[in-house]
Design a protein around this motif. Sequence first.
Motif, short mmCIF file in Angstrom:
data_model
loop_
_atom_site.label_atom_id
_atom_site.label_comp_id
_atom_site.label_asym_id
_atom_site.label_seq_id
_atom_site.Cartn_x
_atom_site.Cartn_y
_atom_site.Cartn_z
N VAL A 192 -1.20 3.40 -62.72
CA VAL A 192 -0.56 3.45 -61.41
C VAL A 192 0.97 3.52 -61.50
CG1 VAL A 192 -0.28 2.21 -59.23
CG2 VAL A 192 -2.46 2.23 -60.35
N GLY A 193 1.56 2.87 -62.50
CA GLY A 193 3.01 2.95 -62.68
C GLY A 193 3.43 4.41 -62.89
N HIS A 194 2.67 5.13 -63.69
CA HIS A 194 2.95 6.56 -63.92
C HIS A 194 2.75 7.35 -62.63
CE1 HIS A 194 1.56 5.56 -68.24
NE2 HIS A 194 2.87 5.65 -68.26
N VAL A 195 1.67 7.05 -61.93
CA VAL A 195 1.36 7.76 -60.69
C VAL A 195 2.48 7.57 -59.66
CG1 VAL A 195 -0.18 7.79 -58.67
CG2 VAL A 195 -1.14 7.81 -60.97
N CYS A 271 13.90 14.37 -64.77
CA CYS A 271 13.84 13.00 -64.24
C CYS A 271 13.34 12.00 -65.27
CB CYS A 271 12.92 12.94 -63.02
SG CYS A 271 13.51 13.93 -61.64
N HIS A 272 13.82 10.78 -65.15
CA HIS A 272 13.32 9.68 -65.99
C HIS A 272 13.20 8.44 -65.12
CE1 HIS A 272 13.25 6.54 -69.12
NE2 HIS A 272 12.68 7.47 -69.85
N GLY A 273 12.24 7.59 -65.45
CA GLY A 273 12.05 6.36 -64.68
C GLY A 273 13.08 5.30 -65.06
N MET A 274 12.83 4.07 -64.63
CA MET A 274 13.80 3.00 -64.88
C MET A 274 13.58 2.30 -66.22
SD MET A 274 15.35 3.67 -62.20
CE MET A 274 16.68 2.51 -61.95
N LEU A 298 17.76 9.71 -62.40
CA LEU A 298 16.91 8.53 -62.59
C LEU A 298 16.10 8.33 -61.32
CD1 LEU A 298 19.18 5.83 -64.30
CD2 LEU A 298 17.12 6.88 -65.25
N VAL A 299 14.81 8.02 -61.50
CA VAL A 299 13.93 7.83 -60.34
C VAL A 299 13.28 6.45 -60.42
CG1 VAL A 299 11.84 8.67 -59.19
CG2 VAL A 299 13.49 10.30 -60.12
N ASP A 300 13.46 5.67 -59.37
CA ASP A 300 12.85 4.34 -59.33
C ASP A 300 11.49 4.45 -58.66
OD1 ASP A 300 12.13 1.72 -59.12
OD2 ASP A 300 14.00 1.04 -58.19
N LEU A 305 4.52 -1.87 -63.11
CA LEU A 305 3.39 -1.85 -64.04
C LEU A 305 3.74 -0.98 -65.25
CD1 LEU A 305 0.47 -2.90 -64.31
CD2 LEU A 305 -0.29 -0.69 -63.48
N THR A 306 3.54 -1.54 -66.43
CA THR A 306 3.78 -0.78 -67.66
C THR A 306 2.54 -0.87 -68.54
OG1 THR A 306 4.60 -2.75 -68.80
CG2 THR A 306 6.24 -1.40 -67.68
#
Length: 347
Positions: A192-195, A271-274, A298-300, A305-306
């Motif tokens: 879900v974190g990826h989603v 894009c990259h997450g936090m 950067l996208v929050d 969840l990791t």
Amino acid sequence: YGHSNQLRQARAMGDYLIVGVHTDEEIAKHKGPPVFTQEERYKMVQAIKWVDEIAPGAPYVTTLETLDKYSCDFCVHGDDITLTIDGKDTYEEVKTAGRYRECKRTQGVSTTDLVGRMLLMTKAHHSNIDEDLDYRKHTDNFGKGPKGHSPWTGVSQFLQTSQKIIQFASGKEPEPGDTIIYVAGAFDLFHVGHVDFLEKVHQLAEKPYIIAGLHFDQEVNRYKGKNYPIMNIHERTLSVLACRYVSEVVIGAPYAVTADLLDHFRVTLVCHGMTEVVPDKDGSDPYEEPKRRGIFQLVDSGSNLTTDLIVQRIIKNRLEFEARNQKKEAKELAVLEAMRRLEEEKH
């Protein structure tokens, strides 16, 4: 991706796919503690591209009443058996009524198997080495009941084929006017974190075309350590391809986002997450080039969840999971035995 493959097959049997997802309470009662919360599971299933609608809080036993409630012609399940807590076939009623179809289970993967890999935290799951006795011992008590071995539970090897990739791939090229967005990572135990992250990225453009770069296993292991990735590159490829927000996957993408890569795919945004960005082998920033071009963002995702957290959840429930799998296996073996006896009586 085993579940995704099942949903892909089911969707191909009809025109509209509704997926019933059980509550935490139902799962705890019949199977043992769920790894994800029901909210996480609803979101996850909804993000799979073959799913048209979900039915939250679906009963564990599928009845004709359930099928009629959602105007379904029939229901589909894999060719393994699911039993209620008291050992009854959960699809008995719909089978008798002729409103049941079956699809093939994906060879070489099960939730049980992935849970086993996480509990082990050993590198043996990426190779075929049998020398690692600790791993062997554990897989044995993980996928074996008191006697014998059920074909549905246990640790096996997933074998990738080009056909499987074709079945999962969208096959769509970017169209004029599309915003080509590149994201990269391990995408291990696709969750879900990826989603949440991919959905946020998807919302950045009117017509997004998202390309996900997946790093090879060795690369992921370099920056994640321990025994990551839990899933190998082939498994991660299918998991990401099943997501409705992803258009294309680069299998074994370079760790540094190079000028060549950006030009080749005509990327307009990276894009990259936090999560932390680990420097490349030579200490450089892997996002140096997109930053230089002014196309890095950067996208929050808003999700915390990791993959690590999931592994922690599993380890916390370790004993319950081991007991759950042994119980599941014992039930399956009893059914197999009964089926064998029926066959013998016939002859």
